[in-house]
Design an enzyme around this catalytic site. Structure first.
Site, PDB file in Angstrom:
ATOM      1  N   GLU A   7       0.800  -1.229   0.000  1.00  0.00           N
ATOM      2  CA  GLU A   7       0.000   0.000   0.000  1.00  0.00           C
ATOM      3  C   GLU A   7       0.829   1.273   0.000  1.00  0.00           C
ATOM      4  O   GLU A   7       0.455   2.256  -0.632  1.00  0.00           O
ATOM      5  CB  GLU A   7      -0.929   0.059   1.244  1.00  0.00           C
ATOM      6  CG  GLU A   7      -1.945  -1.045   1.322  1.00  0.00           C
ATOM      7  CD  GLU A   7      -1.458  -2.172   2.218  1.00  0.00           C
ATOM      8  OE1 GLU A   7      -2.311  -2.817   2.817  1.00  0.00           O
ATOM      9  OE2 GLU A   7      -0.232  -2.409   2.297  1.00  0.00           O
ATOM     10  N   ASP A  80      -1.999  -5.317   3.533  1.00  0.00           N
ATOM     11  CA  ASP A  80      -2.212  -5.669   4.940  1.00  0.00           C
ATOM     12  C   ASP A  80      -3.061  -6.933   5.100  1.00  0.00           C
ATOM     13  O   ASP A  80      -3.930  -7.223   4.261  1.00  0.00           O
ATOM     14  CB  ASP A  80      -2.888  -4.506   5.675  1.00  0.00           C
ATOM     15  CG  ASP A  80      -1.943  -3.327   5.869  1.00  0.00           C
ATOM     16  OD1 ASP A  80      -0.725  -3.530   5.747  1.00  0.00           O
ATOM     17  OD2 ASP A  80      -2.427  -2.214   6.140  1.00  0.00           O
ATOM     18  N   TYR A 304       1.218  -6.034  13.193  1.00  0.00           N
ATOM     19  CA  TYR A 304       0.082  -5.351  12.573  1.00  0.00           C
ATOM     20  C   TYR A 304      -0.855  -4.804  13.644  1.00  0.00           C
ATOM     21  O   TYR A 304      -1.199  -5.493  14.605  1.00  0.00           O
ATOM     22  CB  TYR A 304      -0.666  -6.312  11.654  1.00  0.00           C
ATOM     23  CG  TYR A 304      -1.688  -5.630  10.789  1.00  0.00           C
ATOM     24  CD1 TYR A 304      -1.333  -4.559   9.978  1.00  0.00           C
ATOM     25  CD2 TYR A 304      -3.015  -6.048  10.787  1.00  0.00           C
ATOM     26  CE1 TYR A 304      -2.269  -3.919   9.187  1.00  0.00           C
ATOM     27  CE2 TYR A 304      -3.958  -5.423   9.990  1.00  0.00           C
ATOM     28  CZ  TYR A 304      -3.578  -4.353   9.196  1.00  0.00           C
ATOM     29  OH  TYR A 304      -4.509  -3.717   8.411  1.00  0.00           O
TER      30      TYR A 304
END
Length: 776
Positions: A7, A80, A304
C-alpha cells in the site's frame, strides 16, 4: 522479474531490502478504486452491481502498476492482512487483469504477514496463497451498506432537516450514544448525602482515618445521612463515645496483568496515558509497523496494529520470557506462559496481539532514534507486552473494624500495601474515570486496643451525573456493544467531529445541536437502523461473510428491502409532522422543566417553537410577524449563539483591545450575528466566545462591555436574607439571574451588564411566588 505490490512507499522501502534483485517492490498508495460519490454506484435492482472508478489521484499509480505488471513473471500482492488489505489486493488484480488481459489467477500470489521483519517476509513469499474471496466479499458488503445508507438517507435528511449534513451507518449509532449520555446528564438531579470520618489515634500516638459504617446495628447506606442537620447531630453524639479496635482482618489479593494490546485497548490506553486521539495513535502505529529508520536500518518495530486477537506467537513468548528472566529475575517470571482469550464480542483472533517485532529493542535503546511521540507509543506497547507475561502483583490488605464501648457505633479503616510488585515493576494500566488507592498503610493495631478520637468530620457529597464519553470510553463502549471493528474506530470518531456533530472539549465528547437534531430524527424515524443490537448484528453478518458462512448479496438484499421501504415511508411524511416530533423530543433540552422558558423574551406574550429554514433549525415566536424574534439553535462555523436577526457589521473583524494577560479581544461577525471572541482559534480548540445581545448595538461595543460579556456568568453579590449568592448570566433566551438553583429572566428595562444587587433582589422578590412553586 517478480513484482511485489504493497500500500505505501514506507512499507515498500522496508520490504525491498529483505528481498533479492529478482523482486521489485512498488506501492499502490492505498485504494486504487472506489465507489464514486454519486447516485448509481451501487445498483440494488441489478443484484447490487458495484460501479468502481479509478480516482484521478490513483491514475498515475495505476499506470505504473500496469506497466510493471506487463514485465513481471508473477505479481505478489502484499497488502495488509485484513479485509481492507485483501480488498486492495483484489482491486489491483482486477485492474491488471482488465488492462493487460491476464486470464490466469495463478499469475497473482497473495502473501500475508503480521510483521515486517526479514523472517516474516521471506516466509510469506515462500508460502503464497490465493486471494480470499470471502474476505473481499465481506469488505464489498461493508462498502455497499455504507454507500446505500449514506446516499439514500443523507438526501432525505437535507430535505426534511435543512442544515443537517449526512448520516452514516455506524457513525450515527456512535452519535446516538453521545447524545443519549448528554440527555442523561441534562435530566440528572443531584442528591445530597453525607458520611462521617473519624480521625483516630492508637496507643503509639499514630493517626489514621476510619469511616462510620453502622449506627445501632443498622448499616449506613449511601443516603442514610441526607442533610447537614443529620450529619451534625450524629457528629455530636460520636464525640462523646470512646472507640477501640474490635477486630482486625488480613488477607492477600493477587492482581493479574492485562492481555497484550489489541487495536481498541491500544487506542484507549494511549488516550489515557499519552493524551493521543484514536486517529493519532493509529497513524503512529502504522508508521511503527511499516518501518522506522533506527540508524543502522529501517525496520518494522511492531506487529500489525488492526487486530482483535490477544494471542502471541510461541517464538514471541519465548523471547519475552527470556528477557524477563534476564532483566528482572526469575521471581518475576511465572512457571508457565500466560495464555489469553479474547473478551471482545465476535473477536476474530485472526492476528496476533500488537507487540514489538523484536523484544530486545528496549525503549531505552531506541529513545534517541525515534520521534518523541513514536517513542512514547512504542514504550507503551513494549511495556504492556512484557507485563502480560510477568508474575502477579500481590497486595496485603488490612481491615480494622472499630467499635464504640457498647457497639452502638461501628467504623472501618482500610489499608493496603504492595507485598510483591510483580508486573507493576514494568507497567500499570490506567483507568478512565477512577483512581486506585494503593499503599494506603495503617499503623500497627491490636485487637481490643483503645483508641482516641481526635476529630469527627462530617463530609458533604452530591451525586454526580454519568461522565461524558472520552475517546477511550467511547471506543470501549462500541467494542462492548460489538459495533465497528478494529479498522473503523478511529474513523468513526473523526467523521463525527469533521461533520460538526460533536465537539471534543476537555477530552470529552459533547454533542452539537446539529448532532442532536440528526439523532432525534433517526431515532424517531429510522429507529431500527440506529439500534445497538441491529448494528452489532450487521457486524456479525459481515463476519459470517468473511468466514464463508453467508452469501454477501443475500445479506445486502435482506438489509435493503427493509431500509428502502423505511426511506419511502418517511419521504411521504410532511415536514410539519417531522418538526412536531423533533420539537417534542428536544423539548426538555431546549426549555427544561420550566414552561415559562418557552415564553418569548422579546414580546413576553408569544411562545417559542422550533422552525426549519434553509440554514437549519431555529426558535421563533408564535406572534410572528408582529414579533420577529428568532434564535438559531444550530450554529455555523463560528459556533456563536445569538438572539434576533443578525445586524449589519463591517466585513473585517475588529480588535477591541486586550485583556489583563495581553490576549486580544475581537468583535467578530458570524452567520447569526456579532459576537465577542477572546484570542485567535488555534486548530480545533475553540476560544472563549460570547454572543452580543440583540439589545446592544455592535457599534457601541467597547472593550469594557466585551470584558463583561466574556466574564459571564458573574457573581453580583450575596442575598441579605438567605446568605445565598446571586449570579448574572446570558443564555439561550437572554439575560438571567440565578438564585438558589433557579433562573429568573431579566427584563429589557434593566441594564443587565450593570445590574445592582438591590435590583437583583427586587427581581427575586417579584418572582418569589414562582420560585416557591418550583421548589415545592
Amino acid at each position: 522479474m517478480k513484482l511485489v505490490i504493497v500500500e505505501s512507499p514506507a512499507k515498500a522501502k522496508t520490504i525491498n531490502k529483505y528481498l533479492g534483485d529478482e523482486f521489485k517492490v512498488i506501492a499502490s498508495f492505498g485504494h486504487i478504486r472506489d465507489l464514486p460519490s454519486k447516485k448509481g454506484s451501487v445498483l440494488p435492482d441489478e443484484n447490487f452491481a458495484m460501479k468502481y472508478d479509478i480516482s484521478d489521484k490513483a491514475g498515475k499509480y495505476v499506470d505504473a502498476i500496469v506497466k510493471d505488471a506487463k514485465k513481471a513473471d508473477a505479481v505478489y500482492l502484499a497488502t495488509d492482512p485484513d479485509r481492507e488489505g485483501e480488498s486492495i489486493s483484489w482491486h489491483v488484480a482486477e485492474v491488471i487483469k482488465e488492462k493487460n488481459q491476464v486470464k490466469s489467477d495463478d499469475f497473482f500470489k497473495r502473501v500475508a504477514f503480521n510483521e515486517i521483519t526479514k523472517k516474516a517476509i521471506i516466509h510469506a513469499v515462500e508460502n503464497p496463497r490465493k486471494l480470499d474471496t470471502n474476505l473481499v466479499n465481506a469488505q464489498q458488503a461493508r462498502r455497499a451498506l455504507d454507500y446505500l445508507v449514506g446516499f439514500t438517507l443523507s438526501p432525505l435528511l437535507w430535505r426534511k432537516l435543512p442544515g443537517c449534513k449526512s448520516a452514516g451507518r455506524v457513525q450515527s449509532v456512535a452519535l446516538r450514544l453521545i447524545c443519549e449520555r448528554e440527555d442523561e446528564i441534562e435530566r440528572f438531579k443531584s442528591e445530597e448525602y453525607w458520611d462521617i470520618s473519624l480521625k483516630m489515634q492508637n496507643s503509639n500516638n499514630e493517626l489514621f482515618t476510619a469511616k462510620l459504617t453502622h449506627v445501632n446495628d443498622q448499616k449506613l447506606e449511601k443516603f442514610s445521612i441526607i442533610n447537614e442537620k443529620n450529619a451534625k447531630d450524629l457528629t455530636k453524639k460520636l464525640k462523646s463515645h470512646k472507640f477501640h479496635v474490635d477486630k482486625i482482618e488480613k488477607k492477600q489479593q493477587k492482581r493479574q496483568p492485562q492481555p497484550p494490546f489489541i487495536t481498541s485497548s491500544l487506542q484507549q490506553e494511549a488516550a489515557r496515558k499519552l493524551g493521543f486521539s484514536a486517529k493519532k495513535t493509529m497513524q503512529i502505529a502504522q508508521k511503527l509497523y511499516e518501518g522506522v529508520d533506527i540508524g543502522k536500518e529501517t525496520i518494522g518495530l511492531i506487529t500489525y496494529m488492526r487486530t482483535d486477537g490477544v494471542t502471541l506467537s510461541n517464538d514471541a513468548i519465548a523471547d519475552i520470557r527470556k528477557l524477563i528472566d534476564k532483566s528482572y529475575g526469575d521471581k518475576y517470571l511465572p512457571t508457565s506462559p500466560r495464555i489469553y482469550k479474547s473478551k471482545v464480542k465476535n473477536a476474530q483472533e485472526a492476528h496476533e496481539a500488537i507487540r514489538p517485532t523484536n523484544i530486545t529493542y528496549t525503549p531505552d535503546s531506541l529513545k534517541e532514534k525515534l520521534d518523541k511521540d513514536y517513542y512514547k507509543l512504542y514504550e507503551l506497547i513494549w511495556k504492556r507486552t512484557i507485563a502480560c507475561q510477568m508474575e502477579n502483583v500481590i497486595m496485603d490488605l488490612v481491615v480494622a473494624n472499630l467499635a464504640s464501648e457498647n457497639k452502638e457505633y461501628l467504623a472501618k479503616a482500610n489499608g493496603s500495601t504492595i507485598a510483591f510488585d510483580g508486573f507493576y515493576k514494568v507497567y500499570r494500566e490506567s483507568m478512565d474515570d477512577e483512581a486506585e488507592e494503593e499503599n494506603k498503610m495503617l499503623p500497627p493495631l491490636k485487637e481490643q486496643e483503645p483508641l482516641k478520637t481526635k476529630a469527627v468530620i462530617p463530609n458533604q457529597h452530591f451525586t454526580e451525573p454519568p461522565p461524558r464519553y472520552s475517546e477511550a470510553s467511547l471506543v470501549k463502549k462500541l467494542e462492548e456493544l460489538g459495533i465497528g471493528r478494529p479498522s473503523t474506530y478511529a474513523s468513526i470518531l473523526s467523521v463525527l467531529q469533521d461533520r460538526k456533530y460533536v465537539a471534543l472539549e476537555k477530552k470529552r465528547f459533547i454533542p452539537e445541536e446539529l448532532g442532536r437534531l440528526v439523532t432525534v430524527f433517526l431515532v424517531g424515524f429510522f429507529k431500527k437502523y440506529v439500534e445497538y443490537d441491529f448494528t452489532a448484528g450487521l457486524e456479525n453478518e459481515l463476519d459470517a461473510i468473511a468466514a464463508g458462512k453467508l452469501e454477501w448479496k443475500a445479506a445486502l438484499n435482506n438489509f435493503w428491502s427493509g431500509f428502502n421501504h423505511n426511506i419511502e415511508s418517511v419521504n411521504e411524511q410532511k415536514i410539519t409532522e417531522i418538526i412536531s416530533y423533533v420539537q417534542k423530543a428536544l423539548d426538555y433540552h431546549l426549555f427544561g422543566e420550566n414552561k415559562e422558558s418557552k415564553i418569548c423574551p422579546s414580546c413576553n406574550t408569544g411562545e417559542l417553537s422550533l422552525k426549519l429554514g434553509k440554514f437549519g433549525a431555529f426558535l421563533a415566536c408564535s406572534n410572528y410577524p408582529e414579533c420577529t424574534f428568532r434564535k438559531s439553535i444550530v450554529s455555523g462555523n463560528d459556533n456563536n449563539e445569538n438572539e434576533g436577526e443578525p445586524a449589519a457589521m463591517p466585513n473585517e473583524n475588529k480588535v477591541l483591545g486586550t485583556d489583563k494577560d495581553g490576549v486580544e479581544i475581537y468583535l467578530k461577525k458570524g452567520p447569526y450575528g456579532p459576537y465577542i471572541q477572546l484570542g485567535k482559534q488555534e486548530g480545533k480548540v475553540k476560544p472563549k466566545r460570547s454572543p452580543v445581545p440583540a439589545s446592544l448595538n455592535q457599534n457601541d461595543i467597547t472593550l469594557d462591555i466585551a470584558l463583561k460579556l466574556l466574564s459571564l456568568p458573574l457573581k453580583i453579590g450575596i442575598h441579605k436574607d438567605s446568605d445565598e449568592e446571586i449570579m448574572i448570566g446570558y443564555g439561550k433566551f437572554g439575560p438571567y439571574i440565578k438564585y438558589m438553583g433557579q433562573f429568573i429572566s431579566v427584563q429589557k428595562k434593566y441594564d443587565f451588564l450593570n445590574l445592582s444587587l438591590d435590583d437583583a433582589m427586587k427581581l427575586i422578590e417579584e418572582n418569589k411566588a414562582k420560585l416557591e412553586k418550583k421548589q415545592a
